[in-house]
Design a protein around this motif. Structure first.
Motif, short mmCIF file in Angstrom:
data_model
loop_
_atom_site.label_atom_id
_atom_site.label_comp_id
_atom_site.label_asym_id
_atom_site.label_seq_id
_atom_site.Cartn_x
_atom_site.Cartn_y
_atom_site.Cartn_z
N THR A 100 44.78 38.85 36.77
CA THR A 100 44.32 38.81 38.15
C THR A 100 43.09 39.70 38.29
N LEU A 101 42.06 39.18 38.93
CA LEU A 101 40.84 39.94 39.20
C LEU A 101 40.57 39.87 40.69
N GLU A 102 40.35 41.03 41.30
CA GLU A 102 40.02 41.10 42.72
C GLU A 102 38.73 41.88 42.89
N ILE A 103 37.86 41.36 43.77
CA ILE A 103 36.57 42.00 44.07
C ILE A 103 36.47 42.10 45.58
N ALA A 104 36.13 43.29 46.08
CA ALA A 104 35.99 43.49 47.53
C ALA A 104 34.71 44.27 47.81
N PHE A 105 34.06 43.92 48.91
CA PHE A 105 32.84 44.59 49.34
C PHE A 105 33.15 45.41 50.58
N ALA A 106 32.79 46.70 50.57
CA ALA A 106 33.15 47.62 51.65
C ALA A 106 32.49 47.26 52.98
N ARG A 107 31.25 46.81 52.98
CA ARG A 107 30.53 46.55 54.23
C ARG A 107 30.98 45.26 54.91
N ASP A 108 31.41 44.29 54.14
CA ASP A 108 31.75 42.99 54.69
C ASP A 108 33.25 42.77 54.71
N MET A 109 33.86 42.98 55.86
CA MET A 109 35.28 42.69 55.98
C MET A 109 35.46 41.19 55.75
N GLY A 110 36.39 40.84 54.95
CA GLY A 110 36.61 39.43 54.63
C GLY A 110 35.86 38.97 53.40
N ALA A 111 35.02 39.85 52.85
CA ALA A 111 34.28 39.48 51.63
C ALA A 111 35.11 39.89 50.42
N ASN A 112 36.31 39.35 50.35
CA ASN A 112 37.22 39.62 49.25
C ASN A 112 37.31 38.38 48.37
N TRP A 113 37.31 38.58 47.07
CA TRP A 113 37.32 37.49 46.11
C TRP A 113 38.48 37.70 45.16
N ARG A 114 39.06 36.60 44.71
CA ARG A 114 40.23 36.71 43.82
C ARG A 114 40.19 35.58 42.80
N GLY A 115 40.60 35.94 41.60
CA GLY A 115 40.72 34.94 40.54
C GLY A 115 41.93 35.25 39.69
N ASP A 116 42.44 34.22 39.01
CA ASP A 116 43.58 34.43 38.12
C ASP A 116 43.40 33.58 36.86
N ARG A 117 44.45 33.45 36.10
CA ARG A 117 44.41 32.76 34.82
C ARG A 117 43.90 31.31 34.94
N ASP A 118 44.07 30.70 36.12
CA ASP A 118 43.61 29.32 36.32
C ASP A 118 42.10 29.19 36.25
N GLY A 119 41.36 30.21 36.72
CA GLY A 119 39.91 30.12 36.74
C GLY A 119 39.20 31.15 35.88
N LEU A 120 39.95 32.00 35.19
CA LEU A 120 39.35 33.08 34.41
C LEU A 120 39.80 33.02 32.95
N THR A 121 38.92 33.46 32.08
CA THR A 121 39.23 33.57 30.67
C THR A 121 39.10 35.03 30.27
N LEU A 122 40.09 35.53 29.55
CA LEU A 122 40.10 36.92 29.09
C LEU A 122 39.97 36.93 27.58
N GLU A 123 39.03 37.75 27.09
CA GLU A 123 38.89 37.98 25.66
C GLU A 123 39.04 39.48 25.43
N LEU A 124 40.16 39.88 24.84
CA LEU A 124 40.40 41.29 24.54
C LEU A 124 39.85 41.63 23.17
N THR A 125 39.11 42.73 23.08
CA THR A 125 38.64 43.20 21.78
C THR A 125 39.43 44.42 21.33
N ASP A 126 40.11 45.10 22.30
CA ASP A 126 40.95 46.24 21.95
C ASP A 126 42.00 46.44 23.03
N PHE A 127 43.23 46.67 22.61
CA PHE A 127 44.32 47.06 23.49
C PHE A 127 45.26 47.87 22.61
#
Length: 160
Positions: free
Chosen positions: A93-120
């Protein structure tokens, strides 16, 4: 006191070991997220107080938040959560929010995002987490979709 070559070598190895140990101890939680959201470049510092990770066998769980507040740029908050069997956790899950713009919140999950881990990996109470997230997030005041690319390099406190 006479110090021969063998003793010098042993002293040198000991000194090098101490320096490397000091460097490892000096690492603290935190890190960086760099990338873009649509056309907007992002560079965020990871907040150690809002980040943690767990590794149990091949299962990993991590959460971190980053904040961009530099100069006259808008304050941006990013949160990334991943959970599941490594190296390809099922939940993302990825969430992005902008402080100045209420309602300018964005969200993504496994359906629309690809994760490539190089270290964990975990060492001395810290979890090193690095990789890249690419894809699309949806939201904002007009419920639109925007591309996102984020590379991250984090050191998170290990919790049980």
């Amino acid at each position: 006191m006479f110090i021969n070559a063998s003793m010098r070598r042993a002293i040198g190895i000991c000194a090098l070991s101490c320096l490397l140990a000091t460097a490892a101890i000096a690492e603290e939680p935190g890190g960086q997220v760099i990338g873009s959201f649509g056309e907007q470049p992002l560079e965020l510092s990871i907040s150690p107080d809002l980040s943690a990770a767990t590794i149990i066998g091949s299962y990993g769980d991590a959460f971190f938040s980053g904040v961009q507040t530099e100069g006259d740029q808008e304050t941006v908050f990013i949160s990334l959560m991943l959970s599941g069997e490594l190296p390809d956790p099922e939940e993302l899950t990825l969430e992005i929010a902008f402080a100045r713009d209420m309602g300018a919140n964005w969200r993504g999950d496994r359906d629309g995002l690809t994760l490539e881990l190089t270290d964990f990996s975990a060492t001395d109470g810290l979890v090193s987490l690095s990789g890249t997230v690419t894809g699309n997030v949806s939201g904002g005041p007009d419920s639109e979709t925007r591309p996102v690319t984020l590379s991250f390099d984090a050191r998170l406190e290990q919790v049980n």
